[in-house]
Every structure is written in structure tokens, then in C-alpha cells.
Design a protein around this motif. Structure first.
Motif, PDB file in Angstrom:
ATOM      1  N   LEU A 108      33.151   0.073  38.182  1.00  0.00           N
ATOM      2  CA  LEU A 108      31.838  -0.119  38.795  1.00  0.00           C
ATOM      3  C   LEU A 108      30.983   1.136  38.699  1.00  0.00           C
ATOM      4  O   LEU A 108      29.758   1.051  38.587  1.00  0.00           O
ATOM      5  CB  LEU A 108      32.002  -0.511  40.269  1.00  0.00           C
ATOM      6  N   ALA A 109      31.628   2.300  38.765  1.00  0.00           N
ATOM      7  CA  ALA A 109      30.865   3.546  38.776  1.00  0.00           C
ATOM      8  C   ALA A 109      30.170   3.809  37.454  1.00  0.00           C
ATOM      9  O   ALA A 109      29.134   4.491  37.413  1.00  0.00           O
ATOM     10  CB  ALA A 109      31.780   4.725  39.124  1.00  0.00           C
ATOM     11  N   GLY A 110      30.717   3.290  36.357  1.00  0.00           N
ATOM     12  CA  GLY A 110      30.158   3.589  35.047  1.00  0.00           C
ATOM     13  C   GLY A 110      29.101   2.619  34.581  1.00  0.00           C
ATOM     14  O   GLY A 110      28.611   2.734  33.459  1.00  0.00           O
ATOM     15  N   GLU A 111      28.731   1.664  35.423  1.00  0.00           N
ATOM     16  CA  GLU A 111      27.756   0.663  35.016  1.00  0.00           C
ATOM     17  C   GLU A 111      26.340   1.049  35.443  1.00  0.00           C
ATOM     18  O   GLU A 111      26.156   1.872  36.324  1.00  0.00           O
ATOM     19  CB  GLU A 111      28.120  -0.694  35.629  1.00  0.00           C
ATOM     20  N   GLY A 112      25.366   0.408  34.838  1.00  0.00           N
ATOM     21  CA  GLY A 112      23.992   0.504  35.303  1.00  0.00           C
ATOM     22  C   GLY A 112      23.254   1.773  34.913  1.00  0.00           C
ATOM     23  O   GLY A 112      23.652   2.516  34.019  1.00  0.00           O
ATOM     24  N   SER A 113      22.167   2.008  35.632  1.00  0.00           N
ATOM     25  CA  SER A 113      21.254   3.111  35.340  1.00  0.00           C
ATOM     26  C   SER A 113      21.801   4.433  35.863  1.00  0.00           C
ATOM     27  O   SER A 113      22.853   4.497  36.503  1.00  0.00           O
ATOM     28  CB  SER A 113      19.899   2.845  36.005  1.00  0.00           C
ATOM     29  N   TRP A 114      21.032   5.499  35.587  1.00  0.00           N
ATOM     30  CA  TRP A 114      21.380   6.847  36.073  1.00  0.00           C
ATOM     31  C   TRP A 114      21.526   6.833  37.587  1.00  0.00           C
ATOM     32  O   TRP A 114      22.518   7.329  38.124  1.00  0.00           O
ATOM     33  CB  TRP A 114      20.291   7.833  35.658  1.00  0.00           C
ATOM     34  N   PHE A 115      20.561   6.230  38.292  1.00  0.00           N
ATOM     35  CA  PHE A 115      20.600   6.238  39.752  1.00  0.00           C
ATOM     36  C   PHE A 115      21.761   5.398  40.279  1.00  0.00           C
ATOM     37  O   PHE A 115      22.387   5.762  41.271  1.00  0.00           O
ATOM     38  CB  PHE A 115      19.282   5.715  40.326  1.00  0.00           C
ATOM     39  N   HIS A 116      22.046   4.280  39.626  1.00  0.00           N
ATOM     40  CA  HIS A 116      23.174   3.450  40.059  1.00  0.00           C
ATOM     41  C   HIS A 116      24.479   4.227  39.945  1.00  0.00           C
ATOM     42  O   HIS A 116      25.318   4.202  40.870  1.00  0.00           O
ATOM     43  CB  HIS A 116      23.256   2.180  39.215  1.00  0.00           C
ATOM     44  N   GLN A 117      24.671   4.915  38.836  1.00  0.00           N
ATOM     45  CA  GLN A 117      25.888   5.705  38.667  1.00  0.00           C
ATOM     46  C   GLN A 117      25.963   6.826  39.699  1.00  0.00           C
ATOM     47  O   GLN A 117      27.022   7.060  40.297  1.00  0.00           O
ATOM     48  CB  GLN A 117      25.939   6.278  37.245  1.00  0.00           C
ATOM     49  N   PHE A 118      24.845   7.503  39.923  1.00  0.00           N
ATOM     50  CA  PHE A 118      24.781   8.556  40.942  1.00  0.00           C
ATOM     51  C   PHE A 118      25.176   8.001  42.310  1.00  0.00           C
ATOM     52  O   PHE A 118      25.989   8.587  43.028  1.00  0.00           O
ATOM     53  CB  PHE A 118      23.366   9.134  40.977  1.00  0.00           C
TER      54      PHE A 118
END
Length: 230
Positions: free
Chosen positions: A89-99
Motif C-alpha cells: 500500500l505504501a508504494g502506490e499512488g502519488s507523492w503525497f499518498h506515499q508520504f
């Protein structure tokens, strides 16, 4: 602590604590005792700086080492498919999602020493990993510093170096309760948020796929260190 400060000096003690916080996670050793020491000896100001410097290095080193062993870590994660599902889950999505997800992982009960290595098999970029890790470590740092100061107070009382007044006793009791409630609240919030993310991710799948199949074996080329906001 007085013997340590006299024998080594505060600058040397600071270096020792930073080094332990930096290298313990590399060998999967919990660094909580070192953070307690930072709080006991250096207090909130310098203790916080020492903890953040040491833990930042301690989060970056396993990440860089893990890049060299992506395939081996991927095979190792097959033993724990549920943890692999959460890490993905941590590696998915945008820059902010990962942050955001990395910061949540840091305040959750998920073993951070394992997370530091395992995250490299996802599509996690370096910069959201770094800044998310730093943001997530801030509450934990203050809790460790507070508990370290509290341990030092109790030690001083036990050995007759300090006598608590009724006001100090009430203050310590109230602050201890607040610290416990805060820790539990952060943990519950992090677990609930991760579960919500996992449920949303599961609902968005069109076909059943095993969690390990969804973890990439090779890191994409865009996961370099060129820009902290790429």
C-alpha cells in the motif's frame, strides 16, 4: 548517567547515541533504549535533534542496502503475505499518498525495522519515503523523550537526589496519562487508516491477485533521487 556524562562527555555521548540510532535498524535491533537515553541525558531540545538525526540515518541505510537485495527480500516476504499486503500500500499512488502512508506506518505498530528493508520491493520513491518517515517519527521521538525524562525523575527520587513535591507528583501523573492516551490514539488511528486503505484497495481490484504477485520485482527507473518532489 552521571558516570557516563563524566567519563565520556556530552558530545561523545551524543555521537554514541546517534550512531546506535543509525546502525541498530540495519541489524534489526530496536533503538528505543537509545531514544530513552537521549531524553534522559539531553532533554527535549537537543535530545529531539539527536533522535531525529540518528533515526533519519537509520531509516535511509536499510533502504539503500535493501536496494541491493530486492529479489531476495521479495522472496523473504512470501513467508508473511499479510505484511506484504500492507507494505504494498505504501508504494502506490502519488507523492503525497506515499508520504502519508509512510508517516502512518511509522506511528503504527508495524515493525519499522522490517518496513525499512521491505519497502524497496514496492514502487516507493525515495523522497516521500524519507520525508514521510521523518514526519512519522516526530510524535514517537517526543514520547520517548518524555518517558526518558520520567524514568530519570524516578531514578533521582529513588537514589535521594530529588524529592517530588505534591504539585510535581500530580503533574507527572497527569502527563503520564496524557502520554499513554496519545500513544494509544496514534496507534488506533494508524491501524484504522491502514485498514481503510487496504479495504479501498481491495474493492478496486477487478480480479483476484495474490499480494506477492502485486509487488514489483524490479524498481522502476523513475524511483531515483533526482528530485524530492518528483
Amino acid at each position: 548517567m552521571q558516570w557516563e556524562a563524566t567519563s565520556f562527555g556530552r558530545p561523545v555521548l551524543a555521537i554514541i547515541i546517534v550512531a546506535s540510532l543509525a546502525f541498530f535498524p540495519v541489524f534489526l535491533i530496536p533503538s528505543g533504549p537509545s531514544m530513552w537515553l537521549a531524553g534522559m541525558i539531553f532533554g527535549y531540545g537537543l535530545g529531539f535533534v539527536i533522535i531525529m538525526v540518528g533515526t533519519t540515518v537509520g531509516m535511509v541505510l536499510p533502504y539503500l542496502i535493501g536496494l541491493l537485495f530486492c529479489d531476495r527480500i521479495h522472496q523473504w516476504l512470501k513467508r508473511w503475505p499479510q505484511k506484504a499486503a500492507m507494505i504494498r500500500l505504501a508504494g502506490e499512488g502519488s507523492w503525497f499518498h506515499q508520504f502519508k502512508v509512510v508517516a502512518i506506518f511509522r506511528v503504527s505498530p508495524f515493525p519499522y525495522t522490517i518496513f525499512n528493508y521491505a519497502i524497496v520491493v514496492t514502487s516507493m520513491r525515495f523522497w516521500p519515503y524519507l520525508w514521510g518517515s521523518i514526519a512519522g517519527m516526530v510524535p514517537e521521538a517526543f514520547i520517548y523523550i518524555y518517558s526518558g525524562r520520567l524514568i530519570r525523575t524516578f531514578a533521582d527520587v529513588q537514589y535521594g537526589n530529588h524529592h517530588l513535591t505534591p504539585v510535581e507528583i500530580i503533574y507527572n501523573i497527569i502527563s503520564f496519562i496524557i502520554a499513554i492516551i496519545t500513544s494509544v490514539a496514534f496507534t488506533i488511528f494508524a491501524k484504522r487508516t491502514l485498514n481503510e486503505l487496504k479495504m479501498a484497495d481491495s474493492n478496486g481490484l477487478e480480479a483476484p491477485v495474490t499480494e506477492l504477485e502485486k509487488l514489483p520485482l524490479e524498481r522502476p527507473k523513475h524511483l531515483g533521487f533526482s528530485s524530492p518532489f518528483a
